[in-house]
Design a protein around this motif. Structure first.
Motif, PDB file in Angstrom:
ATOM      1  N   PHE A   1      33.733  39.120  43.840  1.00 54.04           N
ATOM      2  CA  PHE A   1      35.303  39.044  43.520  1.00 54.04           C
ATOM      3  C   PHE A   1      35.354  38.505  42.069  1.00 54.04           C
ATOM      4  N   TRP A   2      36.506  38.673  41.438  1.00 51.85           N
ATOM      5  CA  TRP A   2      36.972  38.242  40.305  1.00 51.85           C
ATOM      6  C   TRP A   2      38.411  38.137  40.320  1.00 51.85           C
ATOM      7  N   ARG A   3      38.757  37.010  39.711  1.00 54.57           N
ATOM      8  CA  ARG A   3      40.235  36.698  39.570  1.00 54.57           C
ATOM      9  C   ARG A   3      40.667  35.917  38.316  1.00 54.57           C
ATOM     10  N   THR A   4      41.766  36.331  37.857  1.00 57.52           N
ATOM     11  CA  THR A   4      42.363  35.420  36.656  1.00 57.52           C
ATOM     12  C   THR A   4      44.036  35.336  37.167  1.00 57.52           C
ATOM     13  N   PRO A   5      44.588  34.336  36.532  1.00 59.27           N
ATOM     14  CA  PRO A   5      46.010  34.083  36.857  1.00 59.27           C
ATOM     15  C   PRO A   5      46.763  35.182  37.091  1.00 59.27           C
ATOM     16  N   GLU A   6      46.450  36.374  36.518  1.00 59.73           N
ATOM     17  CA  GLU A   6      47.310  37.557  36.558  1.00 59.73           C
ATOM     18  C   GLU A   6      46.784  38.857  37.430  1.00 59.73           C
ATOM     19  N   ALA A   7      45.608  38.607  37.903  1.00 62.22           N
ATOM     20  CA  ALA A   7      44.937  39.584  38.618  1.00 62.22           C
ATOM     21  C   ALA A   7      43.804  39.475  39.708  1.00 62.22           C
ATOM     22  N   ILE A   8      43.459  40.282  40.430  1.00 65.94           N
ATOM     23  CA  ILE A   8      42.017  39.823  41.240  1.00 65.94           C
ATOM     24  C   ILE A   8      41.511  41.243  41.805  1.00 65.94           C
ATOM     25  N   ALA A   9      40.101  41.140  41.598  1.00 68.44           N
ATOM     26  CA  ALA A   9      39.444  42.279  42.014  1.00 68.44           C
ATOM     27  C   ALA A   9      38.436  42.014  42.918  1.00 68.44           C
ATOM     28  N   VAL A  10      38.030  43.072  43.813  1.00 69.37           N
ATOM     29  CA  VAL A  10      37.252  42.964  44.812  1.00 69.37           C
ATOM     30  C   VAL A  10      36.061  44.138  44.952  1.00 69.37           C
ATOM     31  N   ARG A  11      34.811  43.943  44.836  1.00 67.73           N
ATOM     32  CA  ARG A  11      33.714  45.106  44.702  1.00 67.73           C
ATOM     33  C   ARG A  11      32.832  45.014  45.995  1.00 67.73           C
ATOM     34  N   ARG A  12      32.733  46.052  46.724  1.00 65.27           N
ATOM     35  CA  ARG A  12      31.852  46.015  47.687  1.00 65.27           C
ATOM     36  C   ARG A  12      31.123  47.417  47.688  1.00 65.27           C
ATOM     37  N   GLY A  13      29.994  47.667  47.440  1.00 62.20           N
ATOM     38  CA  GLY A  13      29.372  49.042  47.125  1.00 62.20           C
ATOM     39  C   GLY A  13      30.003  49.649  45.930  1.00 62.20           C
ATOM     40  N   PRO A  14      30.308  50.961  46.263  1.00 59.52           N
ATOM     41  CA  PRO A  14      31.108  51.655  45.194  1.00 59.52           C
ATOM     42  C   PRO A  14      32.376  51.387  45.207  1.00 59.52           C
ATOM     43  N   TRP A  15      33.103  50.667  45.962  1.00 57.30           N
ATOM     44  CA  TRP A  15      34.598  50.431  46.126  1.00 57.30           C
ATOM     45  C   TRP A  15      34.885  49.256  45.389  1.00 57.30           C
ATOM     46  N   LYS A  16      36.007  49.618  44.914  1.00 65.77           N
ATOM     47  CA  LYS A  16      36.521  48.376  43.916  1.00 65.77           C
ATOM     48  C   LYS A  16      38.104  48.325  44.027  1.00 65.77           C
ATOM     49  N   LEU A  17      38.671  47.305  44.580  1.00 67.49           N
ATOM     50  CA  LEU A  17      40.046  47.007  44.738  1.00 67.49           C
ATOM     51  C   LEU A  17      40.563  46.289  43.787  1.00 67.49           C
ATOM     52  N   LEU A  18      41.709  46.658  43.097  1.00 66.65           N
ATOM     53  CA  LEU A  18      42.166  45.846  42.054  1.00 66.65           C
ATOM     54  C   LEU A  18      43.639  45.786  41.931  1.00 66.65           C
TER      55      LEU A  18
END
Length: 471
Positions: A406-423
């Protein structure tokens, strides 16, 4: 017989109470550890594998003699968050540091979570704390950016020695921060050092090694290079910051925080800065080999986040490169947090190896615990780690067990599992799904085609945020 029983009891008590074991490890029983953290070095900035314009023979050689990472990530997309995660092996959100800390000297830094009792402010163990406990001499040289307040000094976080700057940036020659204040410290006191910052940091590191090579040492070199002000080693004759002058302007011209150069000069200046960083890596490696320390030293090189492609749009239209990656420093496209990384440990890491595993900065601390034979903190306890050890990957090309990052800033969040990335860009109100194996440039949003994967990643996001935010 009585002597044997006594010796057995002593050994048993030492095993049961490892805190009472000898303070120093026997020479050669554990590797020296060096972390070199570059600042704002993009995935496409270095020469060699990463394809940049800079001539980087020493870093290229480091990769040829060790392991190169193609899918390594900073935990944050900007300075302070990544530094907090690196030192603690934990998501920076647990420490209340999700954005770069401001230059206000009263900002305390690591552990300064809003509302926490003062006696608990600095209870989170750091990489230096763990290694010091294992008998290592510890030193930090370079950019701290985890609080300017005296309570946030690196010496309070396990480092025996500190020389460098505590703020987010400083003039490479005058060592003044963007507010015009001196910001170069020797432990708890201001102490100016002549010279180009990249050179000075390396020289301090080599001096520390020379003074501590008779025992295991941990050296953390956090370079200011190649963060602005964009100044090459040859720029000491140009305008440098003067005490008492405000350098917070981001416009070209006098008193710009970005340095003395015109916008069109910045790309070439940045190449010179990268090449200066490379030369200093070479200088350090040459010293280690000359002293016979190279065969017992684990070195890890990476960056705290991606590079700026431009700065304020057309004001500074071209800066550096993140290669084929979309995005830049501060955002959560790959260009903001996928960074160059190299590990080097002659005789232990196979020369010329590569790994394509998805890894992150907070994996370094558990790796060093494994290397030094220390147990991991209680996974249910207050100091539990979020990172995982890279040791099997480094030494035998192993795989990382499946996990979600997981990555998170005050403006956004990203989730990574295997090849998949939610932004999710919360400032724009958009949600995207990418397959990075097929689309590293994040150009095709697949959320309409894979609703089940989208749903799973959103559920993971929600669980993680509840945990990080204490809900």
């Amino acid at each position: 017989m009585k002597v044997k029983i006594v010796l057995f009891l002593i050994c048993l008590l030492t095993w049961l109470n490892p805190g009472h074991a000898q303070d120093r490890l026997p020479e050669g029983s554990a590797p020296n550890i060096i972390v070199i953290l570059a600042d704002d070095l993009g995935y496409g900035d270095l020469g060699g594998f990463y394809g940049g314009n800079a001539h980087t023979p020493h870093l290229n050689r480091l990769a040829k003699e060790g392991m190169l990472f193609t899918d390594f990530h900073s935990n944050g997309a900007m300075c302070s968050p990544t530094r907090a995660a690196l030192l603690t092996g934990r998501y920076q959100q647990r420490l209340g540091i999700e954005d770069p800390l401001p230059g206000d000297w009263q900002e305390k830094g690591i552990g300064a979570i809003k509302g926490i009792a003062r006696e608990d402010l600095y209870s989170t163990p750091t990489m230096a704390d763990y290694l010091k406990k294992a008998g290592y001499a510890t030193a930090f040289f370079g950019k701290w950016h985890l609080g300017n307040h005296p309570d946030a000094n690196p010496r309070n976080f396990g480092f025996d020695t500190f020389r460098g700057l505590t703020s987010g940036d400083g003039d490479y020659f005058s060592k003044l921060d963007r507010f015009g204040y001196p910001d170069w410290w020797n432990n708890e006191r201001l102490s100016f050092q002549e010279g180009y910052t990249t050179d000075v940091i390396t020289d301090n590191g080599i001096q520390f090694i020379a003074e501590n090579k008779g025992q295991p040492f941990f050296l953390y070199l956090a370079h200011l290079g190649v963060h602005f002000p964009w100044q090459s080693p040859a720029d000491n004759q140009l305008e440098t910051r003067q005490e008492g002058v405000d350098y917070t302007s981001s416009l070209p011209g006098p008193a710009s925080k970005l340095g003395p150069h015109a916008p069109e000069e910045v790309p070439d200046v940045l190449v010179s800065m990268i090449e200066a960083l490379d030369r200093n890596v070479g200088k350090l490696l040459a010293y280690l080999k000359a002293e016979g320390l190279d065969q017992n030293t684990l070195l890890f090189f990476t960056s705290d986040n991606g590079q700026y492609l431009d700065y304020q749009g057309e004001t500074w239209p071209v800066v550096g490169s993140n290669g084929l990656l979309r995005g830049e420093k501060s955002d959560l496209y790959e260009g903001g947090h996928r960074v160059p990384a190299i590990a080097w440990w002659p005789g232990k890491i196979p020369a010329g190896s590569q790994t394509h595993e998805s890894l992150a900065t907070f994996d370094l601390l558990p790796t060093f615990l494994a290397v030094t034979g220390q147990p991991l903190p209680d996974p249910e306890g207050p100091d539990r780690l979020d990172g995982k050890s890279l040791l099997p990957i480094l030494t035998s090309g192993g795989k990382m067990s499946e996990r979600t990052l997981f990555w998170r800033t005050p403006e956004a969040i990203a989730v990574r599992r295997g090849p998949w990335k939610l932004l999710e860009d919360r400032s724009a109100g958009t949600l995207s799904l990418y397959n990075l194996e097929q689309d590293l440039a994040e150009s095709r949003d697949l959320k309409a085609d894979f609703p089940a994967i989208l749903r799973e990643l959103r559920q993971s996001r929600d669980r993680w945020e509840r945990e990080m935010d204490g809900n």
